[in-house]
Scaffold this active site. Structure first.
Site, short mmCIF file in Angstrom:
data_model
loop_
_atom_site.label_atom_id
_atom_site.label_comp_id
_atom_site.label_asym_id
_atom_site.label_seq_id
_atom_site.Cartn_x
_atom_site.Cartn_y
_atom_site.Cartn_z
N PHE A 244 -39.73 58.82 74.77
CA PHE A 244 -40.03 60.23 74.60
C PHE A 244 -39.48 60.63 73.08
O PHE A 244 -38.54 60.33 72.47
CB PHE A 244 -38.83 60.86 75.47
N GLU A 245 -40.66 61.35 72.71
CA GLU A 245 -40.34 61.97 71.43
C GLU A 245 -41.42 63.39 71.15
O GLU A 245 -42.46 63.25 71.71
CB GLU A 245 -40.93 61.09 70.20
N ILE A 246 -40.63 64.33 70.53
CA ILE A 246 -41.57 65.37 70.07
C ILE A 246 -41.29 65.29 68.79
O ILE A 246 -39.95 65.36 68.15
CB ILE A 246 -41.08 66.68 70.73
N HIS B 240 -38.51 54.12 63.93
CA HIS B 240 -38.56 55.51 63.90
C HIS B 240 -37.01 56.11 63.80
O HIS B 240 -36.85 57.21 63.10
CB HIS B 240 -39.04 56.21 64.93
#
Ligand SMILES: Nc1nc2c(ncn2[C@@H]2O[C@H](COP(=O)(O)OP(=O)(O)O)[C@@H](O)[C@H]2O)c(=O)[nH]1
Ligand SMILES: [Mg+2]
Length: 400
Positions: free
Chosen positions: A286-288, A323
């Site tokens: 999950f990443e925004i 990341h």
């Protein structure tokens, strides 16, 4: 004679009246049932609202009425997209994820969705995903150079590592494609031609769950609050997969001090001021996040430095620690956001919002006992501590 005519007239009037009554009854029973205008317009019917029974046997469905107009949230749209890397064989698992994202969020916003694959997507994949998405779907094939061994990699050395990891039963340790996937997610997804059109992304993987409504535009939230990266789950990385990742990071820090931001999140990554890595990372399935940040000189230099060191193939570096280390060192602390209100599951961990009011307001269906945030193997407490944030009320009851 006069009374006969009157009787005749009365008879005719009575017949006309009777016919009118019969006509009225029959025409009202064959017309559509009463449906309030807001239901036809797609507005949700609140529990307890005495609405008409739209499922009655009268036989009028929304599709008979030409389809429901989409429920759209007000306000400007961000230049944003969902992005999914997937194989054709992932179709039913990604269909499940898309359905959840649409039901809980995107049916109100209609953001686009970019699908990426190292092979061409097949007709079924495109047909099924397109039918589920309320925005515009796009399908891209990844260029070979973004999904293969770079020239400087010693193939023999890489193969021996895979054999060794297979023997030691390290998860995905013997997989070549998993390594290409991690390298691609670390350094290339945001540079794909289709992604160049966007400023914001939201990564979605197969078989995830969203447990609560998301009633606001999360992309706009990121922009309005000057956030660049976000997460819902954090944990310790499996050490065997990244033995020299921190050495490579230190080398990068030495060679590029200009990219290391002063008010960074080193305290999230290290317990000794940067000497060693504590293995904390944001879980990147999950990443925004902001694509311009990933396309920046700082991030590009970081990825290229790691890629030269070869750990994507000589070890099994994941895109999550890559990341996370980048977000921790190249961004200011306040540019990283924890979404407590986005409830999420990716096997085997759950983020279920802490705080009963939040869960009820957002119509959540997760079990708060499953929330991973405050358990011993999560790094989220550490994130709260380095940012001087108070933990949400009720966290004490979710520590084991
Ligand atoms: N196109 C393509 N996608 C892949 C491949 N391997 C993994 N993925 C995708 O990469 C993401 C991560 O893979 P996944 O199997 O979920 O890994 P995990 O979450 O670390 O167990 C998912 O979106 C997968 O669909 C591959 O060989 N080709
Ligand atoms: Mg996954």
């Amino acid at each position: 004679m006069a009374s006969g005519t009157a009787r005749y007239l009365r008879y005719v009037l009575f017949t006309i009246f009777g016919l009118a009554v019969v006509y009225f009854i029959s025409s009202s029973s064959s017309s559509r049932p009463f449906v309030p205008a807001d239901i036809l317009n797609g507005a949700p019917v609140k529990a307890g609202t005495p609405a008409a029974d739209t499922t009655s046997s009268v036989g009028v469905t929304p599709s008979d009425l030409g389809g429901l107009p989409p429920a759209t949230a007000d306000g400007p749209r961000m230049n944003a997209t969902f992005v999914t890397l997937a194989r054709n064989s992932d179709i039913w698992e990604i269909a499940r994820s898309i359905r959840q994202v649409e039901d809980r969020f995107n049916r109100k916003y209609h953001y686009d969705w970019v699908f990426l694959n190292d092979k061409p997507f097949d007709a079924t994949f495109k047909k099924v995903t397109a039918s589920l998405i309320s925005g515009t779907p796009h399908y891209g094939e990844i260029p070979k150079e973004h999904w293969s061994f770079p020239e400087h990699i010693d193939q023999d050395k890489a193969r021996k590592v895979r054999e060794d990891m297979a023997q030691r039963k390290i998860i995905y340790g013997d997989s070549v494609s998993y390594r290409h996937m991690c390298r691609f997610e670390s350094g290339f997804f945001f540079r794909q031609e289709l992604m160049l059109n966007y400023e914001w992304y939201w990564r979605v993987e197969p078989s995830i769950e969203l447990y609560c409504d998301i009633d606001y535009d999360a992309f706009k939230f990121m922009a309005d609050n000057k956030k660049k990266y976000s997460f819902v789950l954090s944990l310790y990385e499996y050490v065997e997969t990244i033995p020299t990742l921190w050495d490579s990071t230190k080398k990068f820090m030495k060679n590029h001090p200009e990219h290391i931001v002063e008010d960074n999140s080193m305290g999230f990554l290290s317990d000794d001021g940067g000497d060693s890595y504590n293995h904390c990372h944001f879980w990147s399935n999950f990443e925004i996040g902001n694509l311009d940040w990933l396309r920046s000189q700082a991030y590009t230099d970081f990825f290229e430095s790691l890629d030269q060191d070869g750990g994507f193939f000589y070890e099994r570096w994941g895109d999550a620690p890559v990341h996370s280390i980048a977000a921790g060192l190249l961004l200011k602390k306040e540019e990283v956001h924890f979404f407590n209100d986005i409830a999420y599951y990716h096997v085997p961990f759950t983020h279920c919002p802490t705080g009963e009011k939040t869960r009820l307001d957002l119509k959540c269906h997760c079990n708060p006992k499953d929330n991973f945030d405050w358990k011993g193997y999560s790094c989220t407490s550490r994130f709260f501590e380095i940012n001087g944030m108070d933990k949400p009320e009720g966290y004490e009851n979710q520590q084991d």
